[in-house]
Design a protein around this motif. Structure first.
Motif, PDB file in Angstrom:
ATOM      1  N   LYS A  11       0.835  -1.217   0.000  1.00 28.33           N
ATOM      2  CA  LYS A  11       0.000   0.000   0.000  1.00 28.33           C
ATOM      3  C   LYS A  11       0.860   1.254   0.000  1.00 28.33           C
ATOM      4  O   LYS A  11       0.524   2.256  -0.632  1.00 28.33           O
ATOM      5  N   CYS A  12       1.966   1.207   0.697  1.00 31.80           N
ATOM      6  CA  CYS A  12       2.895   2.340   0.725  1.00 31.80           C
ATOM      7  C   CYS A  12       3.466   2.584  -0.670  1.00 31.80           C
ATOM      8  O   CYS A  12       3.513   3.724  -1.140  1.00 31.80           O
ATOM      9  N   LEU A  13       3.874   1.517  -1.348  1.00 28.74           N
ATOM     10  CA  LEU A  13       4.433   1.641  -2.699  1.00 28.74           C
ATOM     11  C   LEU A  13       3.388   2.152  -3.678  1.00 28.74           C
ATOM     12  O   LEU A  13       3.682   2.994  -4.533  1.00 28.74           O
ATOM     13  N   GLU A  14       2.161   1.669  -3.554  1.00 23.82           N
ATOM     14  CA  GLU A  14       1.071   2.154  -4.402  1.00 23.82           C
ATOM     15  C   GLU A  14       0.839   3.648  -4.169  1.00 23.82           C
ATOM     16  O   GLU A  14       0.596   4.392  -5.125  1.00 23.82           O
ATOM     17  N   ALA A  15       0.935   4.080  -2.931  1.00 20.81           N
ATOM     18  CA  ALA A  15       0.741   5.498  -2.615  1.00 20.81           C
ATOM     19  C   ALA A  15       1.821   6.356  -3.270  1.00 20.81           C
ATOM     20  O   ALA A  15       1.527   7.443  -3.779  1.00 20.81           O
ATOM     21  N   ILE A  16       3.047   5.862  -3.277  1.00 24.41           N
ATOM     22  CA  ILE A  16       4.138   6.605  -3.918  1.00 24.41           C
ATOM     23  C   ILE A  16       3.839   6.759  -5.408  1.00 24.41           C
ATOM     24  O   ILE A  16       3.983   7.853  -5.973  1.00 24.41           O
ATOM     25  N   CYS A  17       3.409   5.686  -6.048  1.00 20.86           N
ATOM     26  CA  CYS A  17       3.054   5.755  -7.468  1.00 20.86           C
ATOM     27  C   CYS A  17       1.886   6.718  -7.683  1.00 20.86           C
ATOM     28  O   CYS A  17       1.885   7.498  -8.641  1.00 20.86           O
ATOM     29  N   ASN A  18       0.908   6.687  -6.790  1.00 19.72           N
ATOM     30  CA  ASN A  18      -0.242   7.598  -6.895  1.00 19.72           C
ATOM     31  C   ASN A  18       0.171   9.059  -6.756  1.00 19.72           C
ATOM     32  O   ASN A  18      -0.383   9.935  -7.432  1.00 19.72           O
ATOM     33  N   TYR A  74       2.995  10.317  -7.726  1.00 13.20           N
ATOM     34  CA  TYR A  74       3.580  10.692  -9.013  1.00 13.20           C
ATOM     35  C   TYR A  74       2.487  10.863 -10.071  1.00 13.20           C
ATOM     36  O   TYR A  74       2.517  11.819 -10.853  1.00 13.20           O
ATOM     37  N   GLU A  75       1.515   9.963 -10.087  1.00 15.14           N
ATOM     38  CA  GLU A  75       0.434  10.068 -11.059  1.00 15.14           C
ATOM     39  C   GLU A  75      -0.370  11.353 -10.871  1.00 15.14           C
ATOM     40  O   GLU A  75      -0.742  12.011 -11.853  1.00 15.14           O
ATOM     41  N   ILE A  95       9.272   3.534 -15.322  1.00 13.81           N
ATOM     42  CA  ILE A  95       9.821   3.496 -13.962  1.00 13.81           C
ATOM     43  C   ILE A  95      10.946   4.513 -13.769  1.00 13.81           C
ATOM     44  O   ILE A  95      11.086   5.081 -12.683  1.00 13.81           O
ATOM     45  N   MET A  96      11.715   4.783 -14.821  1.00 15.32           N
ATOM     46  CA  MET A  96      12.819   5.738 -14.684  1.00 15.32           C
ATOM     47  C   MET A  96      12.289   7.157 -14.468  1.00 15.32           C
ATOM     48  O   MET A  96      12.887   7.940 -13.728  1.00 15.32           O
ATOM     49  N   GLN A  97      11.157   7.484 -15.074  1.00 16.10           N
ATOM     50  CA  GLN A  97      10.542   8.796 -14.840  1.00 16.10           C
ATOM     51  C   GLN A  97      10.071   8.908 -13.391  1.00 16.10           C
ATOM     52  O   GLN A  97      10.234   9.953 -12.760  1.00 16.10           O
ATOM     53  N   LEU A  98       9.512   7.828 -12.881  1.00 10.50           N
ATOM     54  CA  LEU A  98       9.101   7.809 -11.474  1.00 10.50           C
ATOM     55  C   LEU A  98      10.316   7.982 -10.570  1.00 10.50           C
ATOM     56  O   LEU A  98      10.287   8.768  -9.620  1.00 10.50           O
TER      57      LEU A  98
END
Length: 127
Positions: free
Chosen positions: A38-45, A47-48, A65-68
């Motif tokens: 859930k923490c990793l998903e939040a990080i992606c969110n 960025y989105e 992934i490199m842009q993230l």
């Protein structure tokens, strides 16, 4: 404690995600999660949401992934504190650890996507 012990613990760890995006102290925030996933998903969110703000006319956001990782590298700091199994202590994990876990998550998602897609046979080979 090894990273695998944290991830295979039957009781999900409590995680504090600490984010310091800009040099101003007031920009520091933290969030809590009950699993690393859930923490990793939040990080992606995060960025989105950033991409949606900077490109509001785009109907969908896509990124690699490199842009993230470049986005995460632009932060003053981002790290997490993960509760250790069997104790009331927290271990710190760095930005690089988070990036490793995000990479593993992307890799796992890509593998699952490939498993769901039917294999395409080259018609020239079957002729």
């Amino acid at each position: 404690m090894s990273n695998s012990a944290i991830l295979t613990n039957s009781k999900m760890p409590h995680i504090y995600l600490l984010i310091h995006p800009k040099h101003e102290v007031i920009s520091r925030v933290y969030c809590t999660y009950d699993s690393i996933d859930k923490c990793l998903e939040a990080i992606c969110n995060i960025y989105e949401e950033h991409l949606k703000r900077v490109t509001p006319t785009m109907p969908t956001v896509t990124y690699d992934i490199m842009q993230l990782f470049d986005f995460l590298d632009s932060f003053v700091d981002i790290c997490c504190l993960v509760q250790q199994s069997g104790s009331k202590t927290y271990a710190p994990y760095s930005k690089d650890w988070l990036k490793d876990k995000i990479y593993e998550k992307f890799q796992k998602t890509a593998m699952q996507t490939m498993e769901k897609q039917p294999l395409e046979v080259d018609e020239q080979l079957s002729a």
